[in-house]
Scaffold this motif. Structure first.
Motif, PDB file in Angstrom:
ATOM      1  N   THR A 185       0.823  -1.225   0.165  1.00 12.92           N
ATOM      2  CA  THR A 185      -0.209  -0.323   0.246  1.00 12.92           C
ATOM      3  C   THR A 185       1.217   1.560  -0.078  1.00 12.92           C
ATOM      4  OG1 THR A 185      -1.541  -1.372   1.161  1.00 12.92           O
ATOM      5  CG2 THR A 185      -1.729   1.125   1.160  1.00 12.92           C
ATOM      6  N   ASP A 188      -1.587   7.513  -2.330  1.00 12.08           N
ATOM      7  CA  ASP A 188      -2.899   7.836  -1.818  1.00 12.08           C
ATOM      8  C   ASP A 188      -3.285   7.296  -0.839  1.00 12.08           C
ATOM      9  OD1 ASP A 188      -2.678  10.493  -3.548  1.00 12.08           O
ATOM     10  OD2 ASP A 188      -4.010  10.440  -4.864  1.00 12.08           O
ATOM     11  N   GLU A 189      -3.429   6.092  -1.234  1.00  6.72           N
ATOM     12  CA  GLU A 189      -4.280   5.010  -0.361  1.00  6.72           C
ATOM     13  C   GLU A 189      -3.584   4.380   0.972  1.00  6.72           C
ATOM     14  OE1 GLU A 189      -5.398   0.378  -0.624  1.00  6.72           O
ATOM     15  OE2 GLU A 189      -4.713   1.484  -2.755  1.00  6.72           O
ATOM     16  N   GLU A 191      -1.919   8.022   2.421  1.00 10.28           N
ATOM     17  CA  GLU A 191      -1.702   8.664   2.930  1.00 10.28           C
ATOM     18  C   GLU A 191      -3.380   8.563   3.849  1.00 10.28           C
ATOM     19  OE1 GLU A 191      -2.045  13.637   2.113  1.00 10.28           O
ATOM     20  OE2 GLU A 191      -2.038  11.589   0.737  1.00 10.28           O
ATOM     21  N   GLN A 192      -4.640   7.943   2.856  1.00 16.08           N
ATOM     22  CA  GLN A 192      -6.125   8.079   3.651  1.00 16.08           C
ATOM     23  C   GLN A 192      -5.673   6.879   4.075  1.00 16.08           C
ATOM     24  OE1 GLN A 192      -7.867  10.203   2.984  1.00 16.08           O
ATOM     25  NE2 GLN A 192      -6.610  11.305   1.506  1.00 16.08           N
ATOM     26  N   GLY A 193      -4.692   5.912   4.337  1.00 15.02           N
ATOM     27  CA  GLY A 193      -5.470   4.282   5.431  1.00 15.02           C
ATOM     28  C   GLY A 193      -4.637   4.581   6.203  1.00 15.02           C
ATOM     29  N   PRO A 195      -2.106   6.983   8.145  1.00 16.78           N
ATOM     30  CA  PRO A 195      -1.954   8.606   7.738  1.00 16.78           C
ATOM     31  C   PRO A 195      -0.537   8.520   8.514  1.00 16.78           C
ATOM     32  CG  PRO A 195      -3.671   8.516   9.033  1.00 16.78           C
ATOM     33  CD  PRO A 195      -3.308   7.018   8.396  1.00 16.78           C
ATOM     34  N   HIS A 198       2.632   7.519   6.311  1.00 17.19           N
ATOM     35  CA  HIS A 198       2.924   8.464   5.038  1.00 17.19           C
ATOM     36  C   HIS A 198       3.334   9.527   5.953  1.00 17.19           C
ATOM     37  CE1 HIS A 198       1.335  11.685   2.336  1.00 17.19           C
ATOM     38  NE2 HIS A 198       1.892  11.130   1.834  1.00 17.19           N
ATOM     39  N   LYS A 299      -3.511  12.577  12.874  1.00 17.64           N
ATOM     40  CA  LYS A 299      -4.752  11.322  12.252  1.00 17.64           C
ATOM     41  C   LYS A 299      -3.894  10.393  12.565  1.00 17.64           C
ATOM     42  CE  LYS A 299      -6.308  11.122   7.934  1.00 17.64           C
ATOM     43  NZ  LYS A 299      -7.556  11.506   7.461  1.00 17.64           N
ATOM     44  N   ARG A 301      -4.593   6.155  11.939  1.00 21.27           N
ATOM     45  CA  ARG A 301      -5.599   4.466  11.712  1.00 21.27           C
ATOM     46  C   ARG A 301      -6.602   4.646  12.630  1.00 21.27           C
ATOM     47  NH1 ARG A 301      -5.755   0.633   6.792  1.00 21.27           N
ATOM     48  NH2 ARG A 301      -7.096  -0.427   7.292  1.00 21.27           N
ATOM     49  N   ASP A 321       0.366   3.150  13.478  1.00 20.53           N
ATOM     50  CA  ASP A 321      -0.463   2.477  11.792  1.00 20.53           C
ATOM     51  C   ASP A 321      -0.245   0.356  11.660  1.00 20.53           C
ATOM     52  OD1 ASP A 321      -1.192   4.285  11.762  1.00 20.53           O
ATOM     53  OD2 ASP A 321      -1.252   5.134  10.048  1.00 20.53           O
TER      54      ASP A 321
END
Length: 465
Positions: A185, A188-189, A191-193, A195, A198, A299, A301, A321
């Motif tokens: 992973t 963008d995936e 960063e969103q899942g 963070p 990332h 933030k 996960r 995470d």
């Protein structure tokens, strides 16, 4: 990598030089029973029967020359008792004159490990091959040696050649060898899942972009275990930059990932009846205009907000995470390895991983296994009274404790926030490095806390041999 299968072989009565082992209590009686010429030769070689000493004895009759060597306890051979011999004897075949080498075979093989990727040896040394009648143990010992060498190779490789993509490749090769499912992973995936992974890695060059590497193996019906390894491929400290003296070894900051991958390799190689989930959060903690900053609030996960007290406390962020992801599949056991804190090294030194766990029975099992296989660790407490050191005025938690006290403990308490309350969890804060050489253990990357944990898994899941 060294081909260890060439170093430990079945004894089919092929020609080989004998190694006679003594401990210091037996030396005088042995020496008094020798002819004068042997006593003179032994004295000239300053052999007194102490561990890691040896003497070469001349041929008698049609026999080839032989070796007499000192060990701490001839009745209980330790892992490293033959390692010095494997470093200094000429190439060729050897066998013990009595008994089986047992665990000492690992030290024999590990002593012949070489990290030769970047240098050409002018006078390469040939293999010293140890023979054994106990053929049933050969494969298991070779697999252990291969796992130790994998940790050493990965940690010894400089960061320019062991960034997140190369760590991914190493994990992919292991996954392919054992038919494991493999996913990565990033972008963008990620960063969103994930963070925090990332955030730690986003300042690195795009070619070294952060990622979460995952491997799944085994029957889903089997007990589920997760192994997590910190994969910070280089740690500059971020904007809270390290001094040069502290940065010199930071190629080894992915040592937790190296241990996790090697343990996964052992589990799959032994075909333990488990459902294995390996997770490696891989990133470079670099300095750049888009680097995360002291005072930022990340933030996670899990939904926990984290104030950044120090960007050099980044390993716990990526692990947070990854541990959250591991817990989502409800494993019965989570193990994580990390080169996490200098405080652990101050507390227990370079040889002992600091061990933290929420399971007293598991701690006892690791201690017993470590004593059995010469791979010790030292338990430190998850001391709840220090949790206040991680308090934040603006977020749920701060990533760096105030005051500088109990750094290894507060780091473990931070990680515990991301582990399910009802899951057995084991955290090893390991150095993954040997600052000076010992027999069988060269200076550089080292597996510390690997073999003990594997033995625990063997015992727990029914295949102790």
């Amino acid at each position: 990598m060294t081909d260890f299968s060439d170093l430990f072989k079945a004894d089919n009565d092929q020609p080989a030089r004998s190694i006679h082992l003594l401990d210091s209590n037996e030396f005088e009686a042995w020496l008094n029973g020798q002819p004068e010429r042997i006593r003179t030769l032994v004295g000239a070689q300053k052999f007194r029967g102490k561990a890691n000493e040896h003497a070469v004895l001349p041929a008698q009759g049609d026999d080839d020359w032989s070796v007499v060597a000192g060990v701490a306890d001839r009745e209980k051979l330790g892992t490293w008792c033959l390692a010095k011999l494997a470093e200094v004897l000429p190439e060729g075949h050897y066998r013990l004159s009595e008994g089986s080498p047992g665990a000492a075979a690992l030290g024999w093989m590990a002593a012949q490990y070489r990290f030769g990727r970047y240098r050409k040896e002018d006078n390469p040394v040939g293999a010293r091959i140890l023979l054994t009648k106990d053929v049933a143990r050969i494969d298991a010992m070779v697999h252990l040696a291969q796992a130790v060498a994998l940790v050493r190779d990965l940690v010894n490789t400089p960061a320019a050649d062991m960034g997140p993509p190369q760590l991914e490749n190493a994990a992919s090769e292991v996954a392919e060898r054992f038919g494991a499912a493999f996913t990565v992973t990033k972008g963008d995936e990620l960063e969103q899942g994930y963070p925090m992974i990332h955030a730690v890695g986003k300042a690195a060059d795009k070619s070294f972009a952060p990622r979460l590497i995952e491997l799944h193996w085994g029957d889903p019906k089997n007990p589920r275990i997760a192994i997590v390894g910190k994969g910070i491929c280089f740690d500059s400290g971020g904007l809270d930059i390290k001094p040069a003296s502290a940065m010199a070894w930071m190629k080894k900051d992915m040592g937790g990932a190296a241990h996790a991958l090697a343990l996964a390799q052992l589990v799959m190689g032994a075909r333990l009846p488990v459902r294995l989930h390996l997770l490696i959060p891989a990133a470079e903690n670099a300095v750049g205009g888009n680097a995360f900053r002291p005072g930022d609030i990340l933030k996670s996960r899990k939904g926990i907000s984290v104030e950044i007290g120090n960007t050099d406390a980044e390993g716990r962020l990526v692990l947070g995470d990854a541990l959250t992801r591991a817990g989502e599949d409800k494993p019965e056991l989570i193990i994580d390895y990390a080169t996490l804190t200098g405080a652990a090294r101050v507390a227990v030194g370079p040889d002992l991983p600091a061990l933290f766990t929420n399971d007293d029975d598991l701690a006892a099992a690791v201690s017993a296994a470590g004593a059995k296989v010469d791979d010790p660790s030292w338990r430190l407490p998850l001391w709840d009274g220090y949790a206040d050191m991680l308090k934040s005025d603006v977020a749920d938690i701060n990533n760096a404790g105030e005051g500088g006290f109990a750094g290894a403990i507060t780091a473990a308490l931070f990680l515990r926030r991301f582990v399910p309350d009802d899951t057995s969890w084991l955290h090893l804060d390991t150095f993954a490095w040997r600052p000076s050489a010992r027999p069988g253990r060269p200076k550089g990357g080292e597996a510390l806390g690997l073999r003990a944990i594997f033995r625990v898994l063997q015992q727990r899941y029914g295949r102790p041999d």
